[in-house]
Design an enzyme around this catalytic site. Structure first.
Site, PDB file in Angstrom:
ATOM      1  N   ILE A 189      16.269   3.826  -0.393  1.00  0.00           N
ATOM      2  CA  ILE A 189      15.256   4.130  -1.397  1.00  0.00           C
ATOM      3  C   ILE A 189      14.325   5.197  -0.841  1.00  0.00           C
ATOM      4  O   ILE A 189      13.893   5.120   0.318  1.00  0.00           O
ATOM      5  CB  ILE A 189      14.442   2.862  -1.760  1.00  0.00           C
ATOM      6  CG1 ILE A 189      15.383   1.719  -2.162  1.00  0.00           C
ATOM      7  CG2 ILE A 189      13.442   3.172  -2.853  1.00  0.00           C
ATOM      8  CD1 ILE A 189      16.260   1.994  -3.365  1.00  0.00           C
ATOM      9  N   VAL A 243       0.034  -9.968   8.031  1.00  0.00           N
ATOM     10  CA  VAL A 243       0.728 -11.069   7.352  1.00  0.00           C
ATOM     11  C   VAL A 243       1.660 -11.847   8.279  1.00  0.00           C
ATOM     12  O   VAL A 243       2.260 -12.835   7.853  1.00  0.00           O
ATOM     13  CB  VAL A 243       1.518 -10.567   6.123  1.00  0.00           C
ATOM     14  CG1 VAL A 243       0.571 -10.145   5.012  1.00  0.00           C
ATOM     15  CG2 VAL A 243       2.466  -9.436   6.495  1.00  0.00           C
ATOM     16  N   SER A 250       0.798  -1.225   0.000  1.00  0.00           N
ATOM     17  CA  SER A 250       0.000   0.000   0.000  1.00  0.00           C
ATOM     18  C   SER A 250       0.831   1.275   0.000  1.00  0.00           C
ATOM     19  O   SER A 250       0.308   2.367  -0.233  1.00  0.00           O
ATOM     20  CB  SER A 250      -0.944   0.013   1.204  1.00  0.00           C
ATOM     21  OG  SER A 250      -0.207   0.050   2.418  1.00  0.00           O
ATOM     22  N   SER A 289      17.264  -6.462   2.192  1.00  0.00           N
ATOM     23  CA  SER A 289      17.909  -5.156   2.364  1.00  0.00           C
ATOM     24  C   SER A 289      19.413  -5.360   2.392  1.00  0.00           C
ATOM     25  O   SER A 289      19.899  -6.461   2.668  1.00  0.00           O
ATOM     26  CB  SER A 289      17.458  -4.514   3.678  1.00  0.00           C
ATOM     27  OG  SER A 289      18.137  -3.288   3.917  1.00  0.00           O
ATOM     28  N   TYR A 323      15.960  -5.163  12.778  1.00  0.00           N
ATOM     29  CA  TYR A 323      15.679  -5.080  11.342  1.00  0.00           C
ATOM     30  C   TYR A 323      16.745  -5.822  10.534  1.00  0.00           C
ATOM     31  O   TYR A 323      16.429  -6.628   9.648  1.00  0.00           O
ATOM     32  CB  TYR A 323      15.615  -3.613  10.905  1.00  0.00           C
ATOM     33  CG  TYR A 323      15.443  -3.404   9.422  1.00  0.00           C
ATOM     34  CD1 TYR A 323      14.203  -3.525   8.824  1.00  0.00           C
ATOM     35  CD2 TYR A 323      16.535  -3.085   8.619  1.00  0.00           C
ATOM     36  CE1 TYR A 323      14.039  -3.327   7.461  1.00  0.00           C
ATOM     37  CE2 TYR A 323      16.387  -2.886   7.259  1.00  0.00           C
ATOM     38  CZ  TYR A 323      15.138  -3.007   6.682  1.00  0.00           C
ATOM     39  OH  TYR A 323      14.989  -2.819   5.319  1.00  0.00           O
ATOM     40  N   LYS A 343      16.351  -9.146   8.036  1.00  0.00           N
ATOM     41  CA  LYS A 343      16.677  -9.105   6.609  1.00  0.00           C
ATOM     42  C   LYS A 343      17.751 -10.132   6.251  1.00  0.00           C
ATOM     43  O   LYS A 343      17.709 -10.736   5.174  1.00  0.00           O
ATOM     44  CB  LYS A 343      17.116  -7.686   6.217  1.00  0.00           C
ATOM     45  CG  LYS A 343      15.986  -6.676   6.295  1.00  0.00           C
ATOM     46  CD  LYS A 343      14.874  -7.059   5.345  1.00  0.00           C
ATOM     47  CE  LYS A 343      13.588  -6.343   5.574  1.00  0.00           C
ATOM     48  NZ  LYS A 343      12.515  -6.741   4.634  1.00  0.00           N
TER      49      LYS A 343
END
Length: 259
Positions: free
Chosen positions: A190, A65, A16, A143, A157, A161
């Site tokens: 990004i 999820v 989204s 990542s 994090y 990854k």
């Protein structure tokens, strides 16, 4: 010339906003029918509206999820809507910044569930459909942070990854009997809504440390994911590609200055 993906059906978790939204749009522009999985209805509806207004086909399903029930519901919604599944883009992820000294165990678990457990659950839920159709593609958004680089505040994090890359190695072998590949895209910095929240100083500092002297666009990640979904990539599995503008290449800031 790549074979057309028009008419294929793709799930994009976390589709989204941010990188997921970019992936969904890139795929939709190639005629892929999109099912976006998200938690927030406003953002999901906006993403779908943007795809449809550009001539694409998309729908959304609200779920967590990291929940097995949520992922099973997502698959049911996709099959009810489109009748099949060809591609899974396991992109959902969060990256709250907190150093280990200040992090509580629940915060660690939340990131691992959202980023890593959700990847396993989504792939597991897709297996019966890939087996039935005799083909499939899975693209995981990992990542550079964790597998290659580190940054204070992102130990959870980074671990999630790196874990995704470990997961795809064995998953590639287990999915191969279903003629299904699984690969990962490893973004650098990004430009997304989430990254913008880190502040202008962070963005400027990061751009200055990248040989290309700019942050990437979400479409850069979408295009890499798109390649892994093509027929031409059918003999590539269990691999990863870094998309970072050369960020991991300099051995020091002096190397950047020498440019």
């Amino acid at each position: 010339m790549f074979a057309s993906l028009a008419g294929k059906v793709a799930i994009v978790t976390g589709g989204s906003k941010g990188i997921g939204k970019g992936i969904a749009k890139v795929f939709a522009n190639q005629g892929v029918k999109i099912m976006i999985a998200a938690r927030g209805e406003a953002d999901a509806k906006k993403a779908v509206d943007e795809i449809v207004s550009s001539g694409g086909e998309a729908d959304y399903y609200l779920c967590d999820v990291s929940s097995w029930d949520g992922v099973q519901g997502l698959l049911s919604k996709t099959i009810d809507t489109y009748g099949k599944l060809d591609i899974l883009c396991a992109n959902a992820g969060i990256f709250p910044q907190k150093k280990m000294a200040d992090m509580n165990p629940d915060e660690w678990d939340t990131v691992m569930s959202t980023n890593l457990k959700s990847t396993f659950l989504a792939v597991k839920a897709c297996i019966p459909y890939f087996e039935k159709s005799g083909q499939g593609r899975v693209i995981v958004t990992s990542s550079i942070t964790g597998p290659i680089t580190g940054y204070p505040g992102w130990s959870h994090y980074g671990a999630s990854k790196a874990g995704q890359l470990g997961f795809i190695k064995t998953a590639a072998m287990e999915l191969a009997p279903y003629n299904t590949t699984i690969n990962a895209v490893m973004p650098g910095n990004i430009m997304t809504e989430g990254l913008a929240d880190l502040g202008e100083d962070y963005l400027t500092a990061m751009a200055s440390s990248i040989p290309m002297k700019r942050l990437g666009a979400v479409e850069d990640i979408g295009n890499a994911a798109l390649f892994f979904a093509t027929d031409e990539a059918s003999y590539i599995t269990g691999q990863q590609i870094v998309v970072d503008g050369g960020q991991i290449l300099p051995e020091s800031l002096d190397a950047i200055n020498e440019m």
